[in-house]
Design a protein around this motif. Sequence first.
Motif, short mmCIF file in Angstrom:
data_model
loop_
_atom_site.label_atom_id
_atom_site.label_comp_id
_atom_site.label_asym_id
_atom_site.label_seq_id
_atom_site.Cartn_x
_atom_site.Cartn_y
_atom_site.Cartn_z
N VAL A 360 44.15 43.73 36.85
CA VAL A 360 45.08 42.47 36.67
C VAL A 360 45.87 42.84 35.57
CG1 VAL A 360 44.56 40.16 35.86
CG2 VAL A 360 43.03 41.11 37.58
N VAL A 381 46.86 30.08 33.30
CA VAL A 381 46.06 31.31 32.68
C VAL A 381 47.52 31.88 32.18
CG1 VAL A 381 45.76 33.54 33.52
CG2 VAL A 381 44.45 31.63 34.46
N VAL A 384 47.34 37.39 31.32
CA VAL A 384 45.88 38.05 31.07
C VAL A 384 45.76 39.25 31.97
CG1 VAL A 384 43.64 37.80 32.19
CG2 VAL A 384 44.56 35.79 30.88
N LYS A 404 39.04 29.88 33.95
CA LYS A 404 37.97 31.11 34.49
C LYS A 404 38.40 31.20 36.20
CE LYS A 404 34.04 29.48 33.08
NZ LYS A 404 34.22 28.36 32.19
N ILE A 407 41.38 32.30 37.64
CA ILE A 407 41.44 33.82 37.65
C ILE A 407 40.74 34.41 38.78
CG2 ILE A 407 40.64 36.08 36.44
CD1 ILE A 407 41.38 34.74 33.65
N PRO A 417 49.75 34.60 41.61
CA PRO A 417 49.99 34.42 40.13
C PRO A 417 51.61 33.92 40.20
CG PRO A 417 49.89 36.83 40.67
CD PRO A 417 49.29 35.91 41.77
#
Lengths: 638, 309
Positions: A360, A381, A384, A404, A407, A417
Amino acid sequence: MTLLQVENLSVTYTPRDLPANRAVHDVTFDIDEGEFVGLLGESGCGKSTLGNAVLRLLSPPARISGGRVVFDGVDVTTASEDELRALRWTDLSTVFQSSMNSLNPVIRVQAQFADTFAAHRIPGDVTARATELLELVSLDRHVLRAYPHELSGGMKQRVALALALALRPKLVVLDEPTTGLDVVVQRSILTRLAELRRELGFAVLFISHDLGTVLEMADRVMVMYGGEIVENRTAAGMLHEPRHPYTRGLLGSYADPRLPDVQVTYIPGRPPDLSRPHRGCLFTPRCPHAEDACREVHPELLPERGGLVRCLVAQEDRLPVVRLGAADAAATIGSHFPATGALTDPGGTPDVVAEAVLSVDQVSKRYTTRRGLRTSTTDAVRDVSFTLHPGRVTALVGQSGSGKSTIARLVTGVERPSSGEVRFEGGSGPTVRVDRLRGRALVDYRRHVQMVFQDPFSALNPTRTVAYALSRPLVNFAGLRGTAIRERSAQLLESVGLAPAGQFLDKLPHQLSGGQRQRVVTARALAPDPQVLIADEPISMLDVSIRAEILELLGELVRNRRLAMLYITHDLLSARLLADEVLVLNQGVLVERGPTRDVIGAARDDYTRLLLDSIPNPFAPAKRSGDASVVRSAQPGG
Amino acid sequence: MSTPAPAVPAPGADTEGLQVAATEQARHSRLPGWFVILWRNGKCRIGLLMLGAFVLVALLAPLIAPYDPRGDDFPTSLAPTGGHWLGTTAQGEDVFSQLIVGARTSLIVGLAAGLLSTLIGLVIGLTAGYLQGWVDEVLSFLINLGLVVPALPLMVTLAAYAPVRGLWLIIAVISVTGWAYGARIKRSQIITLRTRDYITAARFAGDGTARIIAREIVPNMTSLIVVGFMGAALGAIGGEAGLAFLGLGDPQTVSWGTMLNQASLGGALLTGQWAWLIAPGLALSLLITSFTLINFGIDALSNPHLRED
Ligand SMILES: Nc1ncnc2c1ncn2[C@@H]1O[C@H](COP(=O)(O)OP(=O)(O)OP(=O)(O)O)[C@@H](O)[C@H]1O
Ligand code: SF4
Ligand SMILES: [Mg+2]
């Protein structure tokens, strides 16, 4: 002075479709004025039934089949409905786990208070009184103008608590008031509750399956097993010298994740079926100390070392002595994790780390929500990056709402994303850009990346058998047909510890226990022989005593099958037990990362420390009594 | 150390277990779970028995009816006699025979229009709820349109202007006007079901949308579908009677509605033929009563607490 007296109380469920079920059997106890009593036990042991019986809130098919409940001189079991109404709420009130959902969704919080005051003819200014009550539970006055859906779970639960305290009751029954809430929120509610009790002096019956919380909060703890009270003593006594083997087993599932040596234990097996008659001690099939006499003689609840205990061996003072929380305790209590296995010491395996299967890379996700004309954006997010490696567990830790699960959705291709890349390098072909997959390619990708879900009760279709659930990935991904499907399904079940498989294949989900369901969910995820397993809070909905079992299974699978696992959790103890590496996520940003032992043992980030302090840990007060005030001051105010 | 496999079965009696227990019991008796639950409710059982009697009469109508319902070679406007239990019509037909054959019409309309509107509602509701997005917006608009347009006037207009006459026209008209309510309920049900983890899990297991809807979602909606069907069938039976009474029915078919229509046209009130007037109305209300009684049990399908009486 005694406030509540329960004498030989029995409650029986007589449903039409099932044999009668003796949910509570011959229970006797007292609660003094202002006393905080914990009631503990695993799911289905009859805790809620007992709590409801005390308030006489049982509805058919439940029925009080014996004994009586006396509250403040009034016999609740025979009182008329009118007498009861006068008693309930004014002197005797309650907060359920679901109380937060029982607020009326269409009226504002203020109106709920007004209703309560009106129902009990409390004069005076509603707003002033309600504001005062909200202050009690650390909520701002503008909450009064909100509708329940505009509040978070924790806030709603605090409103429910404020409502329960509205009429200054003498006894409050709290049935799992914080289960399902996030650790940090849970901690702040419990802290507030303890302070309130000190100020207002009401008595509490606190029902929970979470021993850590109960031992921290209560003056006295009662442990229930199979509808009976098996131990009843002060919290301090229980912590230092638990006398019933079941209590010892429960205590074994706790440990301070910061200690260099972490060891947890669990009690294999399931609670007894209360619809069948039993001779002897109900705990015999699971008890490590069981003797021949235990199978024949039903032990009584007798005084023993300052408390009450229902165990033949303990009453004769022949139980081996253990120091709980110590590493050697494990050998004497139930099953335990192998001391040499990775589970007890994941940080210490300086394996050569294999190539990453999944990377990632600087991933961000922004959600845009449109409400009428206004649009608002949330950065779920931010920037990350991490990698997953075969045979290793990476824990993603954070409180609820920290991003969490977002993700998890990005990694599995459920969502894309806003920026950054997710690359899968484990396939035989070229690197797969997960953030660009669609249609058929996405289905193919899922062959390699599978999920274990949080709630085993909703992850299996209630109308489909285990065999059907397992057959789908085998047909779609492995291309199996005919009898090969059933054979392979059986192998999968055995690999997750459900043996003999034939016994489980044709069962429907409701015929399985929570732990068994989670095993089936895991078996289904293993069916396509994936390389990456995403486990999103796989144990948080399970009973404390089953959690360790599932963790052990996941750990074994990772090591034996060289799976790369992303373990998502808010529970740092389980992360400590299972993970090689820990990532701490706060509001979408990774704030700390590193080998498990370093991150948890010597947390540098404030947020990580807050998470650590929020874990209910019965051993903590003994070890860290000095810094208790520090813990409290670290709580967020609202 | 090996992982201990829990050898002891789970405590069977969790609350959820109770709900499915009926299904399980039904598995042994080879009856569907919803039927077992319905049968247990006293009122519902009476309703089911009444409905069963109507179905039997409808099936055996040609055997039970003493005469051809359209045979008009009897004396006209007879009061009830031994030969004609309910008398004869102004055209000289046997009222009792018409009543028996009329049960057939009512039930066919109920069954066919009920099935058809349930099917339309199911397809539209499921598609809207599962696909969401613009598809949902368009379909939801249709559903809302179907809900706000008053059904009876629409039915009357459609039936009055249709170029053909016949039972199937009536069935079509009733289905077209009656699907919206069921569609809305099914749409909201699927919206709650589609977010369940087992749906996501099925997608992770490689299943396609059609299969997920048919195999994972629909089995969880059976009671809702049964409820919807009963409601639609009841509406259809009433609708047919209403249309026929207004003279918009199929003059070729014998139904309770056309009987009422002809009784009032044929001056049953003036000739004092109470039986001719009352019998079809009574039969109709008994059939509707049986559906209402069954509905009591249907509440228990969705609320397990009602099952413990
Ligand atoms: N409506 C019901 N009909 C029949 N049996 C029931 C019913 N509700 C509960 N039971 C049974 O009564 C026993 C005690 O249930 P109870 O809800 O008190 O458990 P609990 O200890 O509160 O569990 P949990 O931790 O899951 O809340 C269980 O065996 C349960 O299966
Ligand atoms: S009585 Fe026997 S079986 Fe029961 S808890 Fe004590 S030692 Fe174990
Ligand atoms: Mg409970």
